[in-house]
Structure formats: structure tokens, C-alpha cells
Design an enzyme around this catalytic site. Structure first.
Site, PDB file in Angstrom:
ATOM      1  N   HIS A  35      22.101  37.620  38.737  1.00  0.00           N
ATOM      2  CA  HIS A  35      21.387  37.137  37.556  1.00  0.00           C
ATOM      3  C   HIS A  35      20.324  36.091  37.897  1.00  0.00           C
ATOM      4  CE1 HIS A  35      24.456  33.785  37.422  1.00  0.00           C
ATOM      5  NE2 HIS A  35      23.427  33.125  36.933  1.00  0.00           N
ATOM      6  N   ILE A  64      44.355  48.653  32.259  1.00  0.00           N
ATOM      7  CA  ILE A  64      45.471  47.742  32.577  1.00  0.00           C
ATOM      8  C   ILE A  64      45.454  46.492  31.701  1.00  0.00           C
ATOM      9  CG2 ILE A  64      45.756  48.494  34.975  1.00  0.00           C
ATOM     10  CD1 ILE A  64      43.883  46.254  35.825  1.00  0.00           C
ATOM     11  N   ASP A 119      27.981  40.599  40.120  1.00  0.00           N
ATOM     12  CA  ASP A 119      26.900  39.634  39.956  1.00  0.00           C
ATOM     13  C   ASP A 119      26.462  39.039  41.292  1.00  0.00           C
ATOM     14  OD1 ASP A 119      24.955  38.179  38.626  1.00  0.00           O
ATOM     15  OD2 ASP A 119      26.275  36.475  38.266  1.00  0.00           O
ATOM     16  N   SER A 138      23.832  28.362  40.380  1.00  0.00           N
ATOM     17  CA  SER A 138      24.103  29.801  40.508  1.00  0.00           C
ATOM     18  C   SER A 138      23.705  30.301  41.890  1.00  0.00           C
ATOM     19  CB  SER A 138      23.297  30.592  39.475  1.00  0.00           C
ATOM     20  OG  SER A 138      23.880  30.518  38.218  1.00  0.00           O
ATOM     21  N   GLY A 181      21.376  25.974  37.810  1.00  0.00           N
ATOM     22  CA  GLY A 181      20.706  25.839  39.097  1.00  0.00           C
ATOM     23  C   GLY A 181      21.653  26.002  40.262  1.00  0.00           C
ATOM     24  N   LEU A 240      41.265  53.147  40.967  1.00  0.00           N
ATOM     25  CA  LEU A 240      42.562  53.754  40.666  1.00  0.00           C
ATOM     26  C   LEU A 240      42.442  54.743  39.521  1.00  0.00           C
ATOM     27  CD1 LEU A 240      45.045  50.722  40.798  1.00  0.00           C
ATOM     28  CD2 LEU A 240      45.086  52.738  42.271  1.00  0.00           C
ATOM     29  N   GLY A 241      41.623  54.393  38.526  1.00  0.00           N
ATOM     30  CA  GLY A 241      41.490  55.259  37.350  1.00  0.00           C
ATOM     31  C   GLY A 241      42.515  54.962  36.278  1.00  0.00           C
ATOM     32  N   VAL A 242      42.794  53.657  36.059  1.00  0.00           N
ATOM     33  CA  VAL A 242      43.761  53.259  35.038  1.00  0.00           C
ATOM     34  C   VAL A 242      43.171  52.143  34.185  1.00  0.00           C
ATOM     35  CG1 VAL A 242      45.780  53.883  36.417  1.00  0.00           C
ATOM     36  CG2 VAL A 242      44.841  51.569  36.601  1.00  0.00           C
TER      37      VAL A 242
END
Length: 503
Positions: free
Chosen positions: A142, A308, A172, A249, A247, A304-306
């Protein structure tokens, strides 16, 4: 009688004190009259250290941040992002996307007059950390997102133009590079070894104050504050009470050995400035992102494809199960990696590769360190018993393929990610093929043209292009002006964009 004696003593003591003070004042006045230049300079004030800490061997030593500060200051840089054009060529103001605007004020200064072109450049500031002698710098995405060009200033005030090597909005993070010699660097350590209560320093450029160091402790680990709204976002922050402000960041969170444990990213604040806690991306995630960007050109994310949720007492009561510390599996995607391995909705994930998993952010962090095709052993609590499953992680497309991006310096200079156009889309648009600009970041295209993401390049300088290799080959040793011809999927007609390779 006793009361009168007490009163007399009080008056006597008060008078004695007053007399002493008066004589002191008279004496001082007399001294001033005789020796007006008598000034005593204290060369050294003896003092005692009041704070102590223990080293790795358990030896007690005075707590002193000066040695650590000397190690790290040269490796932290100031980043200035410049935006010199209006979005879409119109008079709309372009600013950093929410929610970073609220948490980190690295936003651009200046506005575009309504209904007119931008009158002046807009600038944003942030920090970065040099992690390699070749000039690689890690910062927050960002900090440089939406900018047209990026400038890096070193601790010694030398300034360089930076090239964006790659970005990963889901964490990010962004990787830059400058061409400079004799750079001081900072080493990354295993953030899993960082302990709550450990002393850390935050180094950056807050509020326009370059090279600022603040101290605090690690307040918590694996924090999720829902600041990143990207799809598949990964949040497992190190929380610290070291003062962090706009600043900071992209700046460094370091341990007392001067090693990088995290990249400062956000603050918890109602005002936009420091009020208690800051959050840093752990160095383990940083390491993985950098390795992927350098090796593959983009980040490889195993999944994983879950869906949670962190397990707690209320959730256990809601689901009618015995409480077990871990992560509740709400849903399992059909034909996902977890589904193929046998994990079911209602399982409680407690370990991954024998590493305890107590919260959802911690599970995200562990899986984010893996790539498609990696195998992990997942321990779940099911019906009161522990079971182990071997899961082969997959990418977002549901395969174990590594999705590489063409890594050419000329493509980095353009400031764009490219992908070969899907044949079905080409047929729909009635074109032979092309290369889609999937993402723009600081570089020549954004600085010198009004191109939008999604533009499909069909010709460069009149030469047909059908894949990324064509783009790289045409531009590799190109000098002077370049003309791009193409179209947008959602808009009819041809579009042309020109820029200079020598500028």
C-alpha cells in the site's frame, strides 16, 4: 499549653527556613555581581542502568538499545511515491484504497480539481528495509500502490529511482530494487522464535521524521485485525506496543540482535496515529513472498480449500461439541485439497506438521508458507479422537501447478504483470490473440499513459504479439518511443498508448 508550644515550634521552624532561603538568595546575588561568567559544565553525569534483560544463555545484562540501533539504521530507507497523472485521464481523485487510509496515513497529498486534469503531483511516504546487497528492498504494497514512480532515500540521504520487482496484495508486501553499491542490509530471522514479551524496536520514517527508532515489546502473535480486504488475504500479525505512526509503513520491526522479525504494516487507532498497538507482517511470511517473487515472478500460494473459525467456548457450545483448542472447519470445498485428503466439516484442526494451531490466523500463516504441491500432515480432532491426514496443497485454480510469471527486467521497468490472453476470450473479441495487462504498478506505463488494467495488447510498434515472450522480445533492447495497440474486453474499438523507453 502543649498546643501553644507546638504552634511556637512551627512558627520558629518556618522563620528559620525563610531566613535561610533569604540568605541564600543574597549570597547568590552577590556571587552574580562578582562573577557573571562563572558557569560550570558537567562533562559526564554518573548514572545507574535500571533496566536489565537476559541473553539467549540466560545471562543478565543491562538493557541498551544503542548497539542495536547502530546495526539497523543504515538498512532502513525512506520511500517516496509519486502520482503524476489522473485516473482514466479524468478529473477523479486517486487515493490509497481503504482500509489502509485509516490505519496508515501514507496517503497521497494533493487533489485533482473536479472536472479537470491533475494540477500537481501527489506524494506519499513510507519506509522500506534493504534485505540484499543487490539492492532489494521490502516494503508494504500500500506504500507504492497507485503510484507512478517510486524514489528511495538511504540513511546517508542518497536518492535512487526504484523498480518494482513484484507485489503481493494478499500479504500487503512489495519488493523493490535500486541500483546502488555498498548497501547495508538486514537479515531475516525465524519469526516463530519470537516470544510474547520480547523487546523489539520499530525503525522507520513516521510523520516526516526520518530514521526514527522506538522501543516496545511483542504484545501478541498471530493477530487478525481484518484490515486486508483482498481475496485470499493472509493476516497473522505480530502485535507490538513500540510506537508506530503514519510513515512507518514498510519499516522494520527488529529484535535486540538487530535482525528483522517483521515489516510494520498497520496500527490500531481511532485517530490514525499511535495510541497503543502496531502490527507487523512476520518475517517468515516476508521470506516466503520474497523467495517466490525472485524465483517465480509471483507468489505461489498453497491452499487447503476450507472455511475456518477459531475454536472457543461459545463456538463449542453452539456446535454441541467438547471444547478443544484449535480451528473449527466450517466448510470443505468440493474437490479441494482438504476434501481429497478426507478432512470434513466439523473437524477441529489442532496441528500442522506437528506444530500446534490455536487460531485461524496461525493456521493461515503456516499454510501461507507452503506452495502448491507441498504435502502437509494435518491433525484434526474428530468425535473426541485425533486423526492425521496427508494433504497435498493446491493453488486457487485447484491444481498443484506452479504459476510462473515471465521474469524480464524490461517487463519490470514497464510496471505491469502480463498474462497470455485466453483463447476463448480472443475468439469472443474476434482477434488472433494478445497479452493482457493484468496488473499495473509504478513504472513507465502508469507514469506516461492512461492505460487501465485489463488492456489487451495486440501489437507493439505494428508487430503482432500473441504471448508474453513476444512482448519481452520486442522491447528487450528497444530505444526511443513505443506504441502499444490493443483493446479492452468490455469496451469496443482500438486503443493506442505511447511511451518512451529512454525516459
Amino acid at each position: 499549653m502543649k498546643r501553644n508550644n507546638s504552634t511556637w515550634r512551627m512558627y520558629f521552624l518556618s522563620g528559620l527556613i525563610a531566613l535561610t532561603v533569604s540568605l541564600s538568595v543574597i549570597g547568590f546575588t552577590k556571587l552574580q555581581g562578582e562573577e557573571t561568567s562563572a558557569i560550570t559544565q558537567v562533562v559526564e553525569v554518573p548514572g545507574k542502568r535500571v533496566l536489565y534483560t537476559a541473553d539467549e544463555e540466560g545471562n543478565i545484562k543491562p538493557l541498551d538499545f544503542t548497539e542495536t540501533t547502530d546495526k539497523v539504521l543504515d538498512a532502513v530507507v525512506h520511500i517516496r511515491s509519486t502520482q503524476t497523472r489522473s485516473q482514466n485521464g479524468l478529473g477523479e481523485a486517486r487515493q490509497l484504497p481503504d482500509p489502509f487510509k485509516e490505519f496508515f496515513g501514507d496517503m497521497f497529498k494533493g487533489q485533482i480539481p473536479e472536472g479537470g486534469m491533475q494540477q500537481q503531483p501527489m506524494f506519499g511516504t513510507g519506509s522500506g528495509v534493504i534485505i540484499n546487497e543487490k539492492g532489494y528492498i521490502i516494503t508494504n504494497n500500500h506504500v507504492i500502490d497507485k503510484a507512478d514512480e517510486v524514489e528511495v532515500t538511504l540513511y546517508n540521504n542518497e536518492t535512487y529511482k526504484a523498480t518494482v520487482i513484484g507485489t503481493d496484495p494478499t500479504t500487503d508486501l512489495a519488493l523493490l530494487q535500486i541500483k546502488a553499491d555498498d548497501l547495508k542490509t538486514m537479515a531475516l530471522v525465524n519469526s516463530d522464535d519470537v516470544e510474547v514479551g520480547e523487546w523489539v524496536l520499530a525503525v522507520g520514517n513516521p510523520m516526516g521524521l526520518n530514521s526514527t527508532v522506538t522501543a516496545g515489546i511483542v504484545s501478541a502473535k498471530a493477530r487478525n485485525i481484518n484490515i486486508n480486504k483482498e481475496k485470499f488475504a493472509v493476516e497473522s500479525f505480530i502485535q507490538t506496543d513500540a510506537a508506530i505512526n503514519p510513515g512507518n509503513s514498510g519499516g522494520a520491526l527488529v529484535n535486540l540482535d538487530g535482525n528483522l522479525v517483521g515489516i510494520n504494516t498497520a496500527i490500531a487507532s481511532r485517530t490514525g496515529t499511535y495510541t497503543g498497538y502496531g502490527f507487523a507482517v512476520p518475517s517468515n511470511i516476508v521470506t516466503k513472498v520474497v523467495e517466490d517473487l525472485l524465483k517465480y515472478g509471483n507468489v505461489q500460494r498453497g491452499m487447503l480449500g476450507v472455511s475456518i473459525r477459531t475454536m472457543d467456548g461459545r463456538l463449542a457450545k453452539e456446535k454441541g461439541v467438547e471444547f478443544s483448542k484449535g480451528v473449527w472447519v466450517e466448510q470443505v470445498g468440493e474437490d479441494s485439497a482438504a476434501d481429497k485428503a478426507g478432512i470434513e466439516s466439523g473437524d477441529i484442526i489442532t496441528k500442522v506438521n506437528d506444530v500446534l494451531v490455536g487460531t485461524s490466523p496461525r493456521l493461515q500463516e503456516i499454510i501461507a508458507s507452503k506452495r502448491p504441491g507441498d504435502k502437509v500432515e494435518v491433525t484434526v480432532r474428530r468425535n473426541g479422537k485425533d486423526e492425521n491426514f496427508n494433504v497435498i496443497l493446491e493453488n486457487a485454480e485447484g491444481t498443484t501447478d506452479i504459476m510462473k510469471k515471465e521474469k524480464k527486467e524490461v517487463l519490470n521497468l514497464l510496471g505491469a504483470d502480463f498474462e497470455t490472453l485466453d483463447k476463448a476470450v480472443a475468439k469472443k473479441l474476434n482477434i488472433d490473440g494478445g497479452v493482457k495487462v493484468s496488473r499495473l504498478y509504478p513504472g513507465k506505463i502508469r507514469k506516461e499513459t492512461q492505460m487501465r488494467e485489463g488492456f489487451i495488447i495486440t501489437h507493439i510498434d505494428g508487430k503482432k504479439v500473441t504471448d508474453i515472450e513476444d512482448v519481452a522480445a520486442i522491447l528487450e533492447d528497444k530505444k526511443g518511443g513505443v506504441m502499444l495497440e490493443g483493446t479492452y474486453e468490455d469496451e469496443p474499438g482500438k486503443y493506442y498508448y505511447a511511451f518512451g523507453m529512454d525516459s
